[in-house]
Structures are given as C-alpha cells and as structure tokens.
Write a protein that holds these residues in place. Structure first.
Motif, PDB file in Angstrom:
ATOM      1  N   UNK A  81       0.823  -1.205   0.000  1.00 57.88           N
ATOM      2  CA  UNK A  81       0.000   0.000   0.000  1.00 57.88           C
ATOM      3  C   UNK A  81       0.861   1.260   0.000  1.00 57.88           C
ATOM      4  N   UNK A  82       1.934   1.246   0.770  1.00 63.18           N
ATOM      5  CA  UNK A  82       2.813   2.417   0.808  1.00 63.18           C
ATOM      6  C   UNK A  82       3.434   2.683  -0.561  1.00 63.18           C
ATOM      7  N   UNK A  83       3.944   1.633  -1.205  1.00 65.67           N
ATOM      8  CA  UNK A  83       4.602   1.793  -2.496  1.00 65.67           C
ATOM      9  C   UNK A  83       3.615   2.243  -3.574  1.00 65.67           C
ATOM     10  N   UNK A  84       2.384   1.784  -3.469  1.00 66.46           N
ATOM     11  CA  UNK A  84       1.383   2.102  -4.495  1.00 66.46           C
ATOM     12  C   UNK A  84       0.751   3.478  -4.294  1.00 66.46           C
ATOM     13  N   UNK A  85       0.327   3.750  -3.069  1.00 67.59           N
ATOM     14  CA  UNK A  85      -0.529   4.914  -2.832  1.00 67.59           C
ATOM     15  C   UNK A  85       0.102   6.032  -2.024  1.00 67.59           C
ATOM     16  N   UNK A  86       1.065   5.713  -1.155  1.00 68.51           N
ATOM     17  CA  UNK A  86       1.517   6.703  -0.185  1.00 68.51           C
ATOM     18  C   UNK A  86       2.925   7.239  -0.404  1.00 68.51           C
ATOM     19  N   UNK A  87       3.682   6.661  -1.337  1.00 70.80           N
ATOM     20  CA  UNK A  87       5.094   7.053  -1.423  1.00 70.80           C
ATOM     21  C   UNK A  87       5.281   8.501  -1.869  1.00 70.80           C
ATOM     22  N   UNK A  88       4.274   9.079  -2.529  1.00 65.83           N
ATOM     23  CA  UNK A  88       4.362  10.486  -2.953  1.00 65.83           C
ATOM     24  C   UNK A  88       3.573  11.418  -2.036  1.00 65.83           C
ATOM     25  N   UNK A  89       2.961  10.852  -0.979  1.00 68.00           N
ATOM     26  CA  UNK A  89       2.139  11.658  -0.070  1.00 68.00           C
ATOM     27  C   UNK A  89       3.027  12.294   1.000  1.00 68.00           C
ATOM     28  N   UNK A  90       2.395  13.113   1.835  1.00 66.24           N
ATOM     29  CA  UNK A  90       3.087  13.708   2.967  1.00 66.24           C
ATOM     30  C   UNK A  90       3.715  12.606   3.823  1.00 66.24           C
ATOM     31  N   UNK A  91       4.979  12.751   4.143  1.00 63.19           N
ATOM     32  CA  UNK A  91       5.715  11.690   4.828  1.00 63.19           C
ATOM     33  C   UNK A  91       5.094  11.329   6.173  1.00 63.19           C
ATOM     34  N   UNK A  92       4.731  12.340   6.948  1.00 62.45           N
ATOM     35  CA  UNK A  92       4.166  12.076   8.274  1.00 62.45           C
ATOM     36  C   UNK A  92       2.888  11.255   8.172  1.00 62.45           C
ATOM     37  N   UNK A  93       1.998  11.646   7.241  1.00 65.30           N
ATOM     38  CA  UNK A  93       0.748  10.915   7.043  1.00 65.30           C
ATOM     39  C   UNK A  93       1.026   9.506   6.539  1.00 65.30           C
ATOM     40  N   UNK A  94       1.866   9.389   5.519  1.00 65.74           N
ATOM     41  CA  UNK A  94       2.150   8.091   4.908  1.00 65.74           C
ATOM     42  C   UNK A  94       2.770   7.134   5.912  1.00 65.74           C
ATOM     43  N   UNK A  95       3.750   7.595   6.643  1.00 65.26           N
ATOM     44  CA  UNK A  95       4.426   6.724   7.609  1.00 65.26           C
ATOM     45  C   UNK A  95       3.489   6.310   8.739  1.00 65.26           C
ATOM     46  N   UNK A  96       2.672   7.248   9.200  1.00 64.59           N
ATOM     47  CA  UNK A  96       1.769   6.950  10.314  1.00 64.59           C
ATOM     48  C   UNK A  96       0.723   5.914   9.918  1.00 64.59           C
ATOM     49  N   UNK A  97       0.042   6.168   8.799  1.00 68.03           N
ATOM     50  CA  UNK A  97      -1.010   5.240   8.354  1.00 68.03           C
ATOM     51  C   UNK A  97      -0.420   3.871   8.033  1.00 68.03           C
TER      52      UNK A  97
END
Length: 248
Positions: A81-97
């Motif tokens: 999920x991180x590689x697909x959807x969150x790797x370009x998102x805000x780091x704090x949000x991506x890492x937390x979720x």
C-alpha cells in the motif's frame, strides 16, 4: 518426524511468499505482490488443517504461524500500500497510516494467542483477511483517492483490534487421505496467479471485503438488539413507576 514437520513447511511457505510480496512491491510489480499475499492466505488456511489431520498440532507451530502471519499479512500489505498509494504523499501521514496497520495486526495476533475466543468465531477481523483486503485494495489506487485509501486502511486496522465477531472457517478440516491434494492446490493457485495476477487479485477483493463488512453487520445488529432491550426495560420501569404512583 517428517509428518509432524509438514504443517510447518506450509507455514514457512506462507512466510516465504510474504517476503516475496515485499520484494515484488519494491520492484514495482504490485499485482504479483498482491497475489503472493493471496496465495500466502491459502497456505495459512492449509497449515492448521494439515496439523489437525496429521495430529501434529504444537505450541511451536502456533508461534511460527503467528510470526509468519505478521510478515505476510501485516508488513507485506502495508509495504504494498505504501509503495502504491503513499510514497508520494506527505511523509508524516504516509508513515503513520502505514505503521498503524502492522501494529494493529500484531495486537490482533497477540490477543488471539492469549485470549480464547467465542467458539466458531474470531474476535476482530483476522489478520490474513485484513492483509488480503489491503493487498487487493492497492490495485485500485488509480481509481481511489489517497484520502479514501487512508480511511480504508485505518478502518481495516481498527476492525482487527475491535470486538466484532467474524465466522471462523479454520475449524473446517479435511480427511487425512486428502492431504496429498493440498500441494497440487497450491501449485494450481500459483500457476493461475502468475498467469492472471491483476484479474485474480481484483476478483478476490470482493469476497474479502464482504467478509470484513459481515462482522460490522453482525455488530450493528447486536447493538440494535441491545438498544431494543434497553428501551423495553426503560419503558417497563417507567410503567412500574407510574403504577406505583397511581396506587398511592
């Protein structure tokens, strides 16, 4: 001795596929990564049945199963999920979720190991089902916004640690004579997965989501019945009070 080790071989196969899923996700092969999680679910469903059929259940196998599940259905889906959807998102949000999901998975496994559940049911969404939902959900990243992906990931995380009940199909076993079929089932699943990774993963997404929602439906029904009983009890007490006042 070899017979007793067969269930553990299936469990290690589950762990192996979880690691392969992580490596495939890092390489950008998301459909194959998701299908590896699905095949790992198949192995996870077979190892317990094999152990019961062979009378090879043990505390070692139970702990190995939990550790394997943590990798295959906790870490691997989160990485996908991180590689697909969150790797370009805000780091704090991506890492937390991303981190919350395996943390809830670890809590779910720990509770399962130390607290007996209701016969025939799991308490909380089982981590294999949660991991399967997440891995297959990732394939819809082009059609689902980051916000909804985040909400879905947090919801599935919550369902794992919730008190909602889910049907337990692991107790459904198979005869000892049918054990030799299990490896061929796994091989057939791998072949189909390699040939139709994207289509098969998205197809499996539907029953997994329905299973996750089923527990929510049971819980809502349970709450409705409880509120109905509380309302009836309150009305009865009110009527009793009115009757007592009328007798004075």
């Amino acid at each position: 001795m070899i017979t007793k080790s067969i269930p553990n071989m299936f469990t290690l196969g589950n762990l192996f596929l979880g690691m392969i899923a992580i490596l495939l996700a890092v390489d950008g092969k998301y459909s194959l990564a998701a299908i590896m999680v699905i095949v790992a679910m198949l192995l996870d469903g077979l190892d317990g049945r094999m152990a019961r059929a062979l009378n090879a259940q043990s505390e070692f196998g139970k702990e190995l199963d939990s550790l394997s599940d943590m990798i295959s259905f906790g870490v691997a889906p989160a990485v996908i999920m991180y590689m697909v959807a969150f790797h370009d998102a805000n780091s704090a949000l991506a890492w937390t979720v991303t981190a919350i999901f395996p943390m809830c998975g670890a809590l779910r496994l720990a509770r399962f190991n130390v607290r007996p559940g209701v016969p025939g049911y799991f308490t909380g969404l089982p981590i294999p089902a949660a991991g399967g939902v997440l891995a297959t959900l990732s394939l819809f990243h082009n059609n689902v916004s980051l916000l909804y992906m985040s909400i879905a990931m947090l919801l599935v995380s919550y369902l794992m640690v919730s008190s909602m009940r889910y049907p337990n199909f692991k107790k459904v076993g198979f005869p000892k004579k049918a054990i030799w079929i299990a490896p061929w089932v796994v091989i057939a699943a791998v072949v189909l997965a390699a040939k139709f990774p994207d289509q098969l993963s998205k197809l499996i997404f539907v029953p997994l989501v329905l299973y996750a929602l089923y527990g929510m439906k049971l819980n809502i029904r349970k709450l409705s019945r409880r509120r109905g009983r509380d309302r009836e009890r309150s009305n009865q007490e009110e009527q009793d009070d009115q009757y007592r006042h009328s007798q004075r």
